[in-house]
Enzyme design. Sequence first.
Site, PDB file in Angstrom:
ATOM      1  CB  CYS A   1      -0.888  -0.011   1.241  1.00  0.00           C
ATOM      2  SG  CYS A   1      -1.703   1.551   1.566  1.00  0.00           S
TER       3      CYS A   1
ATOM      4  CB  CYS B   1      -5.663   5.971  -2.780  1.00  0.00           C
ATOM      5  SG  CYS B   1      -4.291   5.074  -3.477  1.00  0.00           S
TER       6      CYS B   1
ATOM      7  CB  THR C   1      -3.962   4.506   4.898  1.00  0.00           C
ATOM      8  OG1 THR C   1      -4.880   3.465   5.191  1.00  0.00           O
ATOM      9  CG2 THR C   1      -2.957   4.036   3.871  1.00  0.00           C
TER      10      THR C   1
ATOM     11  CD  GLU D   1      -2.677   0.370   7.294  1.00  0.00           C
ATOM     12  OE1 GLU D   1      -1.908  -0.500   7.735  1.00  0.00           O
ATOM     13  OE2 GLU D   1      -2.810   0.603   6.078  1.00  0.00           O
TER      14      GLU D   1
ATOM     15  CG  HIS E   1     -10.812   4.674  -0.717  1.00  0.00           C
ATOM     16  ND1 HIS E   1      -9.618   5.148  -1.242  1.00  0.00           N
ATOM     17  CD2 HIS E   1     -10.459   3.947   0.375  1.00  0.00           C
ATOM     18  CE1 HIS E   1      -8.616   4.730  -0.491  1.00  0.00           C
ATOM     19  NE2 HIS E   1      -9.100   4.003   0.487  1.00  0.00           N
TER      20      HIS E   1
ATOM     21  CE1 TYR F   1      -9.337   0.320  -0.628  1.00  0.00           C
ATOM     22  CE2 TYR F   1      -8.416  -1.858  -0.298  1.00  0.00           C
ATOM     23  CZ  TYR F   1      -8.745  -0.619   0.189  1.00  0.00           C
ATOM     24  OH  TYR F   1      -8.462  -0.314   1.496  1.00  0.00           O
TER      25      TYR F   1
ATOM     26  CB  CYS G   1      -3.880  -0.141  -5.213  1.00  0.00           C
ATOM     27  SG  CYS G   1      -4.792  -0.843  -3.803  1.00  0.00           S
TER      28      CYS G   1
ATOM     29  CD  GLU H   1      -4.580  -1.287   3.255  1.00  0.00           C
ATOM     30  OE1 GLU H   1      -3.505  -1.773   3.645  1.00  0.00           O
ATOM     31  OE2 GLU H   1      -4.658  -0.199   2.686  1.00  0.00           O
TER      32      GLU H   1
END
Length: 498
Positions: free
Chosen positions: A110, A114, A201, A267, A302, A306, A308, A456
């Site tokens: 991560c 974002c 995050t 986090e 969001h 993901y 990502c 996550e």
Amino acid sequence: MPDTDALWADFSRPIATAEDYLTSLRGRTMAVYFMGERVAEPIDHPVIFPSINAMAETYRLASERPELGGVHAPIADVRTNRFLHVPTGPADLVAKHEMQRELGRRTGTCFQRCVGLDAIGACHSVTFDIDADKRTDYHRRFLAFLKRAQAANIVIGGAMTDPKGDRSKAPHQQDDPDLFLRIVKRDATGIWISGAKMHQTGAVNSHWLVVMPTMRMTEADKDWSFVGALRVDSPGLTYVVGRQTNDTRAVDGGALDAGNAQFAGQEAMIVFDEVFIPHEHVFMNGEWQYAATLVERFTTYHRSSYVCKTGLGDVLIGAAAEAASHNGVENVSHIKDKLVEMTHLNETIYSSCMAAAYRSKPMASGAYLNDEMLSNVAKHNVTRFPFEIARLAQDIAGGLVVTMPSERDLQNNEIGPLIRKFLQGKSGVDTVDRMRVLRLIENMTIGRNAVGYLTESLHGAGSPQAQRIQIARGMDVEGKKARARKLAGVEERGRPAR
Ligand code: SF4
């Protein structure tokens, strides 16, 4: 009125490179804790640094591939990082998702930027809508804030998830009102907020935070219904960095056992003790009716972000294929079939995220928002498919992923040669390279970066049930039943369907 210029004084020169970004994190006075100790300089902490380095990759990408990592931002009329850009058409959201996949490929974790980006998108349209309804001044304030952020090319973190206490109770019903971040004082200069945000995050690696409500509010929850921007080093903030599986392998010495020694996610729990935000940086102040709208627009952005995870999926599929090659089984049919299955799952995530971008629609403010149904479907895929991809990667890699000796054993004069002899794969493959790839698979499936790739994926941007609720709202069963009745010839209002 407080002088907001002073809050921007040390951002007078834009952060142009990754090195600038790393330098910008030094010398800040922040109460950051990790493993029971206060951390003076997070960037110098060996466990925290890989997460900072993952964030820095967003700047490296903008330098190396400016068409992907950077953009001209009309609001400030500057060239800035794409993570600060409000999307004004489907092409912007498509480029955003391509950037996120590429950063997932580069970092295998991560990269944390974002949440702030999607907070910007949601705030742009929601502040516009509140102003139109209530004659407030939030959109101008938000644009002024964003203009400065774009010009300075800073990292904005988003802070949404409250501790929530008793989940059956609204914020105003909690025994401890701090279990949702709230306004404890207001005056002509601004607001003071207390409480906490969880799982934040990249919080320590950001420059500013945008705090937002976490769910639908009622009139009695006015003091919990606000949006504001504040510096991460504002007085009254405390950060407790969460620990991750195997994170202390970063201090064990060597880089092999970490699996991915360069990059990690982050986090943190953020505690707010009467933190001041001047009105100029407040973008919602008690308009409880808009809390749900803000949350829904944020999550719609969001959940597609993901995408990502498809970049991480690319890395894990590659690692599994490499492990199979090291074992001499890359051409065995069931191995090929497993790689095809992993790719199918990964590209299914990608296709739903990209479809949500291509089918985005404009809000009244001019910002474009991903298609809500497709975005929820995309995130729902993410709650499942990485787990199956991880299972297949472990299947291909074999049990050595969890039984392999350590790097220190490898360096031991007595047993090192034995490890090199007995852990060798097919002829020509370096045993240590084989071990490196297996450690990467361990890192992504049960180690430090499984935090980002798996758990996550399950809970970030809302747990699976949150997407099912949204899918249920939009699935139009009555419309589908009517189509079925029509084709089946079921009579409508007493007349046969034609
Ligand atoms: Fe971005 Fe993915 Fe990390 Fe969320 S989990 S901040 S979308 S990289």
